[in-house]
Design an enzyme around this catalytic site. Sequence first.
Site, mmCIF file in Angstrom:
data_model
loop_
_atom_site.group_PDB
_atom_site.id
_atom_site.type_symbol
_atom_site.label_atom_id
_atom_site.label_comp_id
_atom_site.label_asym_id
_atom_site.label_seq_id
_atom_site.Cartn_x
_atom_site.Cartn_y
_atom_site.Cartn_z
ATOM 1 C CG HIS A 18 -0.366 -0.256 2.420
ATOM 2 N ND1 HIS A 18 0.555 0.751 3.150
ATOM 3 C CD2 HIS A 18 -0.223 -1.172 3.437
ATOM 4 C CE1 HIS A 18 1.055 0.387 4.271
ATOM 5 N NE2 HIS A 18 0.491 -0.782 4.586
ATOM 6 C CG HIS A 21 4.073 -1.685 2.075
ATOM 7 N ND1 HIS A 21 2.984 -2.008 1.940
ATOM 8 C CD2 HIS A 21 4.445 -2.186 3.361
ATOM 9 C CE1 HIS A 21 2.499 -2.890 2.745
ATOM 10 N NE2 HIS A 21 3.589 -2.996 3.569
ATOM 11 C CB CYS A 126 -2.523 -9.064 18.571
ATOM 12 S SG CYS A 126 -3.150 -8.798 17.145
ATOM 13 C CB CYS A 147 -4.622 -5.847 19.129
ATOM 14 S SG CYS A 147 -3.126 -5.078 18.010
ATOM 15 C CG HIS A 150 -4.475 -5.638 14.224
ATOM 16 N ND1 HIS A 150 -3.202 -5.911 14.685
ATOM 17 C CD2 HIS A 150 -4.420 -5.800 12.834
ATOM 18 C CE1 HIS A 150 -2.568 -6.098 13.717
ATOM 19 N NE2 HIS A 150 -3.308 -6.194 12.541
ATOM 20 C CE LYS A 299 -14.278 9.675 -8.274
ATOM 21 N NZ LYS A 299 -14.570 9.904 -9.466
HETATM 22 ZN ZN LIG Z 1 -2.657 -6.568 16.425
#
Ligand SMILES: [Zn+2]
Length: 502
Positions: A18, A21, A126, A147, A150, A299
């Site tokens: 993404h 990176h 996690c 987490c 997350h 978009k």
């Molecule tokens: Zn996590």
Amino acid sequence: MGVFYVTTPIYYPNAEPHIGHAYTTIMADVTARWRRLCGDDVFFLTGTDEHGLKLQKTAEERGIDPKSFVDQMSEVFKRYWSILGISYDRFIRTTDEDHVQAVRKALMKMYSKGLIYKGVYRGWYCTSCEAFYGPGEYIEEGGRKLCPSHRKPLELMEEETYFFKLSQFEDYVREQLSKDIVHPRGYAREVLSKIEREGLRDLSITRPKTRVYWGIEAPWDPNHTVYVWIDALLNYVSALGYPDNTSRLEKYWSVAHHFIGKDILWFHTAVWFAVLAAIDLPPPRKVIVHAFITLQGLKISKSVGNVVTIDALLQRYGNPDVVRYLLMRFSSLDKDVEFSAEQLDAAYNTELADTFGNLVRRVGVLAKKKLDGVVTRDRVDPELETSVRRAVDRAASALNSFRFSEALIAIFDVFREANAYLNRTEPWRSDSPNESLYNALECIRIGTSLLSPFMPRVAENLARSLGFEIGPFEALRMGAGEEYRVSEAPILFKKIRGGSAS
Ligand SMILES: [Zn+2]
């Protein structure tokens, strides 16, 4: 002429790369290309971190074996890096045989020094992070432990493990953190205060093979696999031939520059410095840490609001070099940056299309029309020379300290000076405007050479059209260019209006 070693983190290939990176990788690539422009012998490493529970699970969900899955996914990363012009010297995969052997040898060394012992680990875990979280690290919400990254419930887990005696390295790690390694310095203080609060606790570095089979086997106990972080960190030295092939290691390790996001700061400092000391290697020269970027209003396909894909940016601007430019133009090491489609479009239109693109176009057209495309060395304008020299110095010093946005502003000052100079000297009114066009072309050559680490393909194509050479850095002064043979006057960037460029 120096030697330079630059790395990105190796990325977890459980999904496509993404924008985050790309952001880190472009920073590292700009730095690699900049050092090469300065004449350094550069080794640039990137790759994929291919072991661990998360990949094991993702592969299982898809019904394929982990190795086939990472084979596919590492190709996806390579494809994106090729589109974005990432000039790495090695793409390491932690499933590469030389890396696997290096990890086993490093761990065996730590084990035989008595730095690894067997124990039981009990804690909140996690599965996505593959990490345990202690009090103060996890989030408590409605009696549940979540987490921190997350925000999903942690599992209480107890298992047999081997620990690395990280605690033994506390003084050593503190000492390294007080040196000038972590950049910007604020991040070193963050790590120091975490150590201050919690101390350096021994680190669980293996997993039972019954739970995590997709990993490198611990060399002293075949029932355990090596924790993915330890496996991954060692790529920075295994890629240089550690431990058997020492010539590359000796050449490059002392000048290692790791680019990382701030989310992996702890592992790349406290843990990594201690592991290196345990295998008798000094810390890296620099760990360059960046904050996060988010892009608003572009978009994008489905789901999550602020996730912009690399594809979306490539589509909008139609040129990977523009994506590189825009990401670096708004980059920041210490502050999180949030920017919008409007901001990106504005920078594209005013800086790339107007300042740079129009300069190239009008100089090219005039050189062809008035001088048959041949512009020869002429008197250098002293005022222009002074301002160009200052801008070059500013750009170089910004690049040497990883201030990419500032470097771009300085580089574009060269183009702005050239535009102002043209408006002053009005070569379009003259029948023999060699002097004026020579000075403008010198600015284009110098600015484009400095821009080449950011926009390598644009720079190469332009150099070909106008008939000059990129760099080297010593030649980036007014009057160093001898002659230009302009074969075309390209339109580099078409303006964007709501829709997309190109
Ligand atoms: Zn996590």
